[in-house]
Enzyme design. Sequence first.
Site, PDB file in Angstrom:
ATOM      1  N   MET A   1      -1.692  -1.941  -1.297  1.00 48.76           N
ATOM      2  CA  MET A   1      -2.771  -1.496  -2.196  1.00 48.76           C
ATOM      3  C   MET A   1      -4.116  -1.493  -1.473  1.00 48.76           C
ATOM      4  SD  MET A   1      -1.597  -3.640  -5.583  1.00 48.76           S
ATOM      5  CE  MET A   1      -1.155  -5.089  -4.677  1.00 48.76           C
TER       6      MET A   1
ATOM      7  N   ASP B   1       8.574   1.494 -14.135  1.00 52.78           N
ATOM      8  CA  ASP B   1       7.236   1.707 -13.574  1.00 52.78           C
ATOM      9  C   ASP B   1       7.131   3.095 -12.979  1.00 52.78           C
ATOM     10  OD1 ASP B   1       6.061  -0.675 -14.072  1.00 52.78           O
ATOM     11  OD2 ASP B   1       6.427  -1.532 -12.088  1.00 52.78           O
TER      12      ASP B   1
ATOM     13  N   LYS C   1       2.026   2.710 -14.690  1.00 50.91           N
ATOM     14  CA  LYS C   1       0.592   2.470 -14.701  1.00 50.91           C
ATOM     15  C   LYS C   1      -0.073   3.488 -13.798  1.00 50.91           C
ATOM     16  CE  LYS C   1       0.971  -2.446 -15.367  1.00 50.91           C
ATOM     17  NZ  LYS C   1       0.612  -3.740 -14.826  1.00 50.91           N
TER      18      LYS C   1
HETATM   19  C1  LIG Z   1       1.651  -2.824  -6.988  1.00 58.04           C
HETATM   20  S1  LIG Z   1       2.211  -2.888  -5.326  1.00 58.04           S
HETATM   21  C2  LIG Z   1       3.916  -3.142  -5.595  1.00 58.04           C
HETATM   22  C3  LIG Z   1       4.644  -3.593  -4.367  1.00 58.04           C
HETATM   23  C4  LIG Z   1       6.138  -3.696  -4.589  1.00 58.04           C
HETATM   24  N1  LIG Z   1       6.459  -4.732  -5.542  1.00 58.04           N
HETATM   25  C5  LIG Z   1       6.896  -3.946  -3.276  1.00 58.04           C
HETATM   26  O1  LIG Z   1       7.482  -5.040  -3.106  1.00 58.04           O
HETATM   27  O2  LIG Z   1       6.947  -3.042  -2.434  1.00 58.04           O
HETATM   28  C6  LIG Z   1       2.112  -1.192  -4.868  1.00 58.04           C
HETATM   29  C7  LIG Z   1       1.839  -1.030  -3.381  1.00 58.04           C
HETATM   30  O3  LIG Z   1       3.041  -1.121  -2.644  1.00 58.04           O
HETATM   31  C8  LIG Z   1       2.981  -0.291  -1.513  1.00 58.04           C
HETATM   32  N2  LIG Z   1       4.100   0.680  -1.586  1.00 58.04           N
HETATM   33  C9  LIG Z   1       5.043   0.743  -2.539  1.00 58.04           C
HETATM   34  N3  LIG Z   1       5.965   1.677  -2.251  1.00 58.04           N
HETATM   35  C10 LIG Z   1       5.598   2.219  -1.078  1.00 58.04           C
HETATM   36  C11 LIG Z   1       6.149   3.224  -0.227  1.00 58.04           C
HETATM   37  N4  LIG Z   1       7.277   3.872  -0.539  1.00 58.04           N
HETATM   38  N5  LIG Z   1       5.493   3.517   0.927  1.00 58.04           N
HETATM   39  C12 LIG Z   1       4.377   2.875   1.266  1.00 58.04           C
HETATM   40  N6  LIG Z   1       3.805   1.911   0.501  1.00 58.04           N
HETATM   41  C13 LIG Z   1       4.410   1.579  -0.641  1.00 58.04           C
HETATM   42  C14 LIG Z   1       1.604   0.378  -1.514  1.00 58.04           C
HETATM   43  O4  LIG Z   1       0.741  -0.434  -0.741  1.00 58.04           O
HETATM   44  C15 LIG Z   1       1.251   0.306  -2.980  1.00 58.04           C
HETATM   45  O5  LIG Z   1      -0.148   0.346  -3.159  1.00 58.04           O
END
Ligand SMILES: C[S@@+](CC[C@H](N)C(=O)[O-])C[C@H]1O[C@@H](n2cnc3c(N)ncnc32)[C@H](O)[C@@H]1O
Length: 242
Positions: A166, A33, A55
Amino acid sequence: MTVALIGAGPGTADLLTLKAARLLAEAEVVVVDRLIDESVLALINPAAEVIDVGKKPGGSSSQELINELLVTLGRRGARVVRLKGGDPFVFGRGYEEALALEAAGLSWEVVPGVSSALAAPAAAGIPVTHRAIARGVLIVTGTGTNEDHLDFARLAASGITLVVLMGVARRAALVAQLLEGGLAAETPVAAISNAWTAEMKVTHGRLDDLGSMEILAPAVLVIGAVAALGTSAVLDSAALNR
Ligand SMILES: C[S@@+](CC[C@H](N)C(=O)[O-])C[C@H]1O[C@@H](n2cnc3c(N)ncnc32)[C@H](O)[C@@H]1O
């Protein structure tokens, strides 16, 4: 051969599980991803084929195509790893991929990752629960899909921490619904962008500021009394690299 759905954690490779690191080193094909840190990608077997299905808003591989790709690769009998940000089963659509593999008669396993839902607040020194001020935590998506099913009035009254993934783009609408539900305008909020990377940024404020606060995606929003907590030492992203 078992297809491994692996959680890459929220940022640099330090937060990867040992099992994830081992499977990446042994992989023959890795389907990745976007938002996966370079330090994690560096652990992939150098001889492996790496397929980027990242994506990006506006243009992306559809979930159906990704499912089909995993099934095709799985049928070849190669050691396939599907690498996803955070935890594969927290807003990661990992279970949909598992179901597609299952339907094709292929075996799969999930390797949990450290989810940004907990790790981003932690990076800012914010405990999502607290014996005195937050007896629980609710992790929700800020995208429109599930929002209509949330009972904002009950949420507001519950006193539990709300962790929103998100949620950057639609935060103003979320704030309006929470205020309408009865959450106080001065409720503490925190936004943690790019947690566990060198670009990490933490912003604190109150609920009625959240819509206008400058917040870079990806970010985790924390709403509730615990959002006022945190330690200044960890706000310095350089501290993460020591
Ligand atoms: C599609 S979701 C996937 C979440 C992922 N599976 C998890 O467990 O962290 C993507 C969202 O995760 C959050 N996110 C992922 N990595 C991040 C990071 N390093 N810092 C802050 N938010 C993060 C944000 O809210 C982003 O919009």
